[in-house]
Design an enzyme around this catalytic site. Sequence first.
Site, PDB file in Angstrom:
ATOM      1  N   HIS A   1       0.783  -1.236   0.000  1.00 24.90           N
ATOM      2  CA  HIS A   1       0.000   0.000   0.000  1.00 24.90           C
ATOM      3  C   HIS A   1       0.815   1.286   0.000  1.00 24.90           C
ATOM      4  O   HIS A   1       0.318   2.337  -0.403  1.00 24.90           O
ATOM      5  CB  HIS A   1      -0.931   0.014   1.219  1.00 24.90           C
ATOM      6  CG  HIS A   1      -2.218   0.750   0.979  1.00 24.90           C
ATOM      7  ND1 HIS A   1      -2.301   1.861   0.175  1.00 24.90           N
ATOM      8  CD2 HIS A   1      -3.478   0.541   1.437  1.00 24.90           C
ATOM      9  CE1 HIS A   1      -3.541   2.303   0.147  1.00 24.90           C
ATOM     10  NE2 HIS A   1      -4.271   1.519   0.896  1.00 24.90           N
TER      11      HIS A   1
ATOM     12  N   TYR B   1     -15.000   5.817   8.025  1.00 24.07           N
ATOM     13  CA  TYR B   1     -13.997   6.258   7.048  1.00 24.07           C
ATOM     14  C   TYR B   1     -14.417   5.786   5.665  1.00 24.07           C
ATOM     15  O   TYR B   1     -14.625   4.599   5.451  1.00 24.07           O
ATOM     16  CB  TYR B   1     -12.642   5.635   7.420  1.00 24.07           C
ATOM     17  CG  TYR B   1     -11.458   6.028   6.566  1.00 24.07           C
ATOM     18  CD1 TYR B   1     -10.443   6.820   7.087  1.00 24.07           C
ATOM     19  CD2 TYR B   1     -11.313   5.572   5.260  1.00 24.07           C
ATOM     20  CE1 TYR B   1      -9.343   7.160   6.332  1.00 24.07           C
ATOM     21  CE2 TYR B   1     -10.227   5.915   4.485  1.00 24.07           C
ATOM     22  CZ  TYR B   1      -9.236   6.705   5.024  1.00 24.07           C
ATOM     23  OH  TYR B   1      -8.141   7.042   4.265  1.00 24.07           O
TER      24      TYR B   1
ATOM     25  N   THR C   1      -5.180  10.381  -1.113  1.00 24.14           N
ATOM     26  CA  THR C   1      -6.541  10.169  -0.617  1.00 24.14           C
ATOM     27  C   THR C   1      -6.931  11.215   0.427  1.00 24.14           C
ATOM     28  O   THR C   1      -6.089  11.912   0.978  1.00 24.14           O
ATOM     29  CB  THR C   1      -6.684   8.773   0.021  1.00 24.14           C
ATOM     30  OG1 THR C   1      -5.779   8.670   1.130  1.00 24.14           O
ATOM     31  CG2 THR C   1      -6.406   7.671  -0.986  1.00 24.14           C
TER      32      THR C   1
END
Length: 795
Positions: A485, A599, A612
């Site tokens: 990630h 979230y 993001t």
Amino acid sequence: MAEAHQAVAFQFTVTPEGIDLQLSHQALTEIYLSGMRSWKKRIIRLKNSVITGVYPASPSSWLFVVIAILATMYTRSDPSMGLIAKIQEHLPVSTQCQVVLSAVLFSTMLWLLLIFTMRLCLKQLLSYHRWMFEQHGKMSTTTKVWVALVRIFSGRKPLLYSYQGSLPNLPVPTIKDTVKRYLESVRPLMDDAKFERMTKLATEFESSLGNRLQWYLKLKALWASNYVSDWWEEYVYLRGRGPIMVNSNYYGMDFLYVIPTPIQAARAGNSIHAFFLYRRKLNKEEIKPVSTVIPLCAAQCERIFNTTRIPGEENGKELYMYTHLDRHIDTLSMYTVQHWQDSDYIVVYHRGRYFRLRVYQAGRLLSPREIEFQIQRILDDPTPPCKGEAKLGALTAGDRIPWAKARAKYFSSGVNKRSLDCIERAAFFVTLDDDEQCVMGDDSAASLDRYAKSLLHGKCYDRWFDKSFSVVYYKNGKKGINGEHSWADAPVVAHLWEYTLATDSFQLGYNAEGHCKGEVDASLPRPQKLNWEILPEEQISQSLAVAQALADDVDFHVFPFQDFGKGKIKKCRVSPDAFIQMALQLAYYRERGTFCLTYEASMTRLFREGRTETVRSCSNESSAFVRALEGGEVRPQKLRLFRAASEKHQLLYRLAMTGAGIDRHLFCLYVVSKYLGVESPFLKEVLSEPWRLSTSQTPIQQVELFDMVNHPEYISCGGGFGPVADDGYGLSYCILGENLINFHISCKHSCPDTDAHKFGAQIRKALHDLIKLLSPIEKEPNKTEEKKMEVKKEL
């Protein structure tokens, strides 16, 4: 020993007559062709750099400007207003050349000025985001003019990175706006006493320390391309000391119901070939820039291939008074950036062995059939793994500090270093799994859950979790992907995955027997098995124990919801994403009897190097609607509250996308406070709040690659991730076509309050309840109408 001879360009022996030198022509040819391929890439990248550098103009426009200026000079007019004459005075050349050379120099300066002006105009145009807030289907005159101007200044046939220099920088919101929106977001989660206390902390922060921290943040925003991304990458991802498996990495699934071929090697052959086709397009910048109405930042694409996360013990710089941000940090090793020549091989794991598989031969990419042939060689290879090799990958699945220490001690020299370098420099990592995964049959629900868990963590040692991405090929031809990630977000990997899925099945295809098409060069050197010496078996076992405990604790539930999809939702004049988020709020409230901090990931790639932002989906409006629905309010009241909640969610999503979010701003303020060595009770409390419901939508970005009407089975099931909080849920959903929504739900068995399957059932019920609420009530036919219908039937 065939592969050993391929490893050197020449060999020599010492004899009584002197040195006997024998050249390997095949190896020298390979070196020559490899060098030629490297130089071709340099030329392509140089050409693309020039094209991107002058965008939105084109290199040929320079010649047009030069000819235009020379033409005006021949008509005895001076468009330079004396500048050409001034340039002539300082040119140390003959008089005959002075006129032409001075005109060319002036034309070049004028051309560069025009490019700068056009780019500045385009940057200003791309900073306009009011179009996002306009009602669907109703475009204002201002926006229509803006769209026309964007088309004019965008040039023609942009390359992948053409817009990078024109994208605006992410703006820094004001402290006042961020604090106000934060307090509004937590109001439904707190009672009056807690909210009053938090309001006091926020007010104190806004009036004192906040302004000081904001000043430093604005200074960074002026200097850096993006004031968030570098800190987000370092502190959220690379500084994490726990396992990245489950906690950070994510996965993507294969086609939902179709396996194009049951032959494992054949599926790998087509797919691996497609990955390298994508890399070729990436290097040539032939991939179209992803865009909504305006282009998105493509910076993350630079690190898709040849990138590895390197475990770090410490970074050598003290960050004073850090609470949870310590001195230990990982790094990203980007071999794409460090070397002109990309890796021409992949590393393949099978039954405890690691193999180096070259995908280029004599300067050309191997055909799918040749890659299948090489993969089959690995599958048939009877060589046993070295001592400790079989579970070596567990080091990447466990805690980061033990892995960093083991790497420094056992992999810093010799055979181990060469083999580890081979893995870390590979284009990507491949696992040939002995298990079978399938979503067909009577046990399809449970099989999907097993499939998801396998892709997320596997056996905890048969993936290399540090690679930018690892591809898994199962024994029955099913496949999947696991992504690291830190280097990029899921949409970047999803774009690559969509391309390879479509290319594999629709362009490359298979023959009648299920093998890849094409011929095989039987003289291809065999894949080279990597060797290891004195591996840290005790440390491998310890890392495996940590990873296995984490994997066993994950509860997964994946289900396709096919009762209705975005087609029916849109008929109700509701955003599908807002509809699903309201359903999630309703499902969570029914399960837990309360609301939680929610979230939802939103991208900020409208800005340069954007990643993001968080959409806080639990709002005052959504909680009011849920309470009204559960409290038995009349239908008009529930409808009014639902509309208000969905519109508020859309507003929050648009604010997040346009740089007016809450959480990244607060995060950066917190980082600044730690660098300054000051404590903020407000920021400390904000960043310690748990996200018990972490959600993300995985959109299909290249719809044109798939035919979801005629071939709905040829579509990916999307992907998912692990839970963010120990007592919460990780939830990903993918809206496919008009009638399908796939859900991926994760939580932990160790928490008695969470159950992925029960939560899935609540989501199904919530979706049905919402669509029933929004659908018009059908009137029961009266007796007269019934008689008319009966007469019509008789006729």
